[in-house]
Enzyme design. Sequence first.
Site, PDB file in Angstrom:
ATOM      1  N   ASP A  42      21.130 -48.016 -22.911  1.00 18.82           N
ATOM      2  CA  ASP A  42      21.041 -46.861 -23.802  1.00 18.82           C
ATOM      3  C   ASP A  42      19.720 -46.123 -23.589  1.00 18.82           C
ATOM      4  OD1 ASP A  42      21.446 -45.091 -25.888  1.00 18.82           O
ATOM      5  OD2 ASP A  42      21.911 -46.623 -27.358  1.00 18.82           O
ATOM      6  N   ASP A  43      19.809 -44.829 -23.303  1.00 20.44           N
ATOM      7  CA  ASP A  43      18.626 -43.957 -23.253  1.00 20.44           C
ATOM      8  C   ASP A  43      17.564 -44.455 -22.278  1.00 20.44           C
ATOM      9  OD1 ASP A  43      19.941 -42.598 -25.230  1.00 20.44           O
ATOM     10  OD2 ASP A  43      18.277 -42.570 -26.634  1.00 20.44           O
ATOM     11  N   CYS A  80      24.894 -40.270 -26.233  1.00 17.39           N
ATOM     12  CA  CYS A  80      25.616 -41.536 -26.391  1.00 17.39           C
ATOM     13  C   CYS A  80      27.097 -41.339 -26.660  1.00 17.39           C
ATOM     14  CB  CYS A  80      25.013 -42.341 -27.540  1.00 17.39           C
ATOM     15  SG  CYS A  80      23.215 -42.485 -27.528  1.00 17.39           S
ATOM     16  N   ARG A  84      30.204 -42.607 -24.245  1.00 15.59           N
ATOM     17  CA  ARG A  84      30.979 -43.785 -24.638  1.00 15.59           C
ATOM     18  C   ARG A  84      32.455 -43.433 -24.832  1.00 15.59           C
ATOM     19  NH1 ARG A  84      26.881 -47.650 -26.010  1.00 15.59           N
ATOM     20  NH2 ARG A  84      24.945 -46.555 -25.513  1.00 15.59           N
ATOM     21  N   LYS A 125      26.818 -51.849 -28.985  1.00 13.17           N
ATOM     22  CA  LYS A 125      26.863 -50.565 -29.681  1.00 13.17           C
ATOM     23  C   LYS A 125      28.202 -49.861 -29.446  1.00 13.17           C
ATOM     24  CE  LYS A 125      24.564 -46.026 -29.407  1.00 13.17           C
ATOM     25  NZ  LYS A 125      23.324 -45.331 -29.030  1.00 13.17           N
ATOM     26  N   HIS A 127      29.508 -46.831 -31.691  1.00  9.25           N
ATOM     27  CA  HIS A 127      29.160 -45.419 -31.919  1.00  9.25           C
ATOM     28  C   HIS A 127      30.364 -44.492 -31.898  1.00  9.25           C
ATOM     29  CE1 HIS A 127      25.629 -42.336 -31.363  1.00  9.25           C
ATOM     30  NE2 HIS A 127      26.166 -42.312 -32.581  1.00  9.25           N
ATOM     31  N   HIS A 213      16.945 -47.559 -26.485  1.00  7.12           N
ATOM     32  CA  HIS A 213      16.923 -46.497 -27.488  1.00  7.12           C
ATOM     33  C   HIS A 213      15.804 -46.780 -28.492  1.00  7.12           C
ATOM     34  CE1 HIS A 213      18.357 -43.835 -30.684  1.00  7.12           C
ATOM     35  NE2 HIS A 213      19.382 -43.440 -29.937  1.00  7.12           N
ATOM     36  N   ASP A 317      23.849 -44.724 -20.539  1.00  4.81           N
ATOM     37  CA  ASP A 317      24.689 -43.692 -21.161  1.00  4.81           C
ATOM     38  C   ASP A 317      24.174 -42.279 -20.961  1.00  4.81           C
ATOM     39  OD1 ASP A 317      22.541 -43.833 -22.930  1.00  4.81           O
ATOM     40  OD2 ASP A 317      23.767 -44.184 -24.714  1.00  4.81           O
ATOM     41  N   ASN A 318      22.891 -42.108 -20.717  1.00  5.79           N
ATOM     42  CA  ASN A 318      22.304 -40.790 -20.438  1.00  5.79           C
ATOM     43  C   ASN A 318      20.872 -41.013 -19.982  1.00  5.79           C
ATOM     44  OD1 ASN A 318      22.720 -40.742 -23.862  1.00  5.79           O
ATOM     45  ND2 ASN A 318      20.636 -40.903 -23.060  1.00  5.79           N
ATOM     46  N   LYS A 379      17.646 -36.629 -21.942  1.00  6.08           N
ATOM     47  CA  LYS A 379      18.781 -36.738 -22.838  1.00  6.08           C
ATOM     48  C   LYS A 379      18.920 -35.449 -23.646  1.00  6.08           C
ATOM     49  CE  LYS A 379      20.247 -39.382 -26.938  1.00  6.08           C
ATOM     50  NZ  LYS A 379      19.955 -40.553 -27.806  1.00  6.08           N
TER      51      LYS A 379
END
Length: 518
Positions: A42-43, A80, A84, A125, A127, A213, A317-318, A379
């Site tokens: 994540d991130d 995110c 996802r 996660k 989301h 994140h 994710d990004n 992001k």
Amino acid sequence: MRAGFNRRDFLQTAAAAALAACGSEPEKQVQARPNIVMIMADDMGYSDIGCYGGEIPTPNLDRLGRGGMRFTNHHTNNMCVPTRAALMSGVQSDVSVQKGVLHPRTVTVAQSLKDAGYHTLMSGKWHLAKSLEDKPNMPCHKGFDRYYGMLFGSADYWQVYGLMRDDEPVMEECQREDFYLTDAISDNAVSFLKDAEGRDEPIFLYLAYTAAHWPLHAREEDIARHKGKYAGGWDALREQRHARMKELGVVNADWPLSPRNAEVPAWQDEPHKEWQQRRMEVYAAQVEVMDQGIGRVLAELERQGRLANTLVCFQIDNGGCHVEYTPDRKGDFLYETTRDGRPIVPGNLPDIMPGPEGTFQSYGHGWANASNTPFRMYKQYDHEGGIRTPLIAHWPGVIAAGSKSDALAHVVDLAPTFLEAAGAEHPADLLPLDGTSLLPVMCGGERDAPQTLYWQWNHGRALRQGKWKIVAIDKGPWELYDLDADGTELHDLAAQMPERVAQMEADWQRWNERGEQL
């Protein structure tokens, strides 16, 4: 026929490789259909992990990279939720996300694999649910047999709002003295695998970390291992990473490093060097602890004799997140006090060192710029810094060790990849898949895939057709780049080629209207 790929030969090769690797003991025999493990971070930026040029210790991800294929032209969406949703559905986010949940005419890859006989597990996660009461949109109602993790987008690593086990909140688990979210995600994934030992059916595991994140939270002993590593600052770090990336062949050596963000001072002019170093030290600790957890998951698969016939994929994710966390920002994810009753002080405050319980900070523009080396932006944006991420694919005996691919790829391609590997079908009466399987590429061939990709989310909108890309920030003008020659997007050709911009804008608009109509 796709060049270099025959599905029947591929399945026979995969089964033979798996059985040869596992030996002949009955308990070590594995099914011909592969287990599938999808790992999502994540991130994080394109350059953060070791096998893509980073200095943060990630030996387990590096092992997967060395033993499999590294994609160098893979993309996600810029945040995110759309990433996802695209991963789970194989449908682009203009359609797959409806008010924060999956479109009712989509089906998750977990549902399709479960229908095909897979045991489906998720830890991490999600989301893609709106509330703690939104059970129809929770993982166990979207194809997963077991679930542990956080329903929402971010959380305090020490006490997690929206922590769930299957369908029920288990936030009380955070009261354990040793609780730390990243470890809990890893350890529950291992526990699920242990529970599945001896089952005949193959496994699909979605391992979705919230690391790295914000907030910057890590144990002091984990932070200490990185003490002093970032004393040279973000300028030196970007140059060092860029040089390693070129050596590793994960970035075109002809592309120059993008300029430092205009809001970030040169390191020698930074007034809070000790605090800034600490921010990156905590971030590195978060990434390292995630990699350690991935190692435990791989070790359990290996112990059970499953790893030899497992397709493992890793992506982020990004891109890295530039957001400077302000003291007045609130949300369900932010508690007022720590577990032992001390006040939590949120915000990027240079007089408070991040990391322990009671703090709530992010690592900001300077370090996010370094994470996204050599690309521009972050992001929330559709420049390459926001959407180009690593993709590692590992499958012993099937994917050539140490291979790399510059094939244009997108997160929306992963669901069809998993379905093809499993011999599973996408339901014909639902929205069709936008992605195309990457298996032919992973097996050393080519694929018949569209060379057009679309984006639209938050501050970004973009369209890529082959080497050409138009991209804009918010309602700003379109920029045009030749990504073969200018992958770091430094030379805007829009003024020189207005006809191409107009044609691509019209294509983007037709795509954008599709999402509004479905």
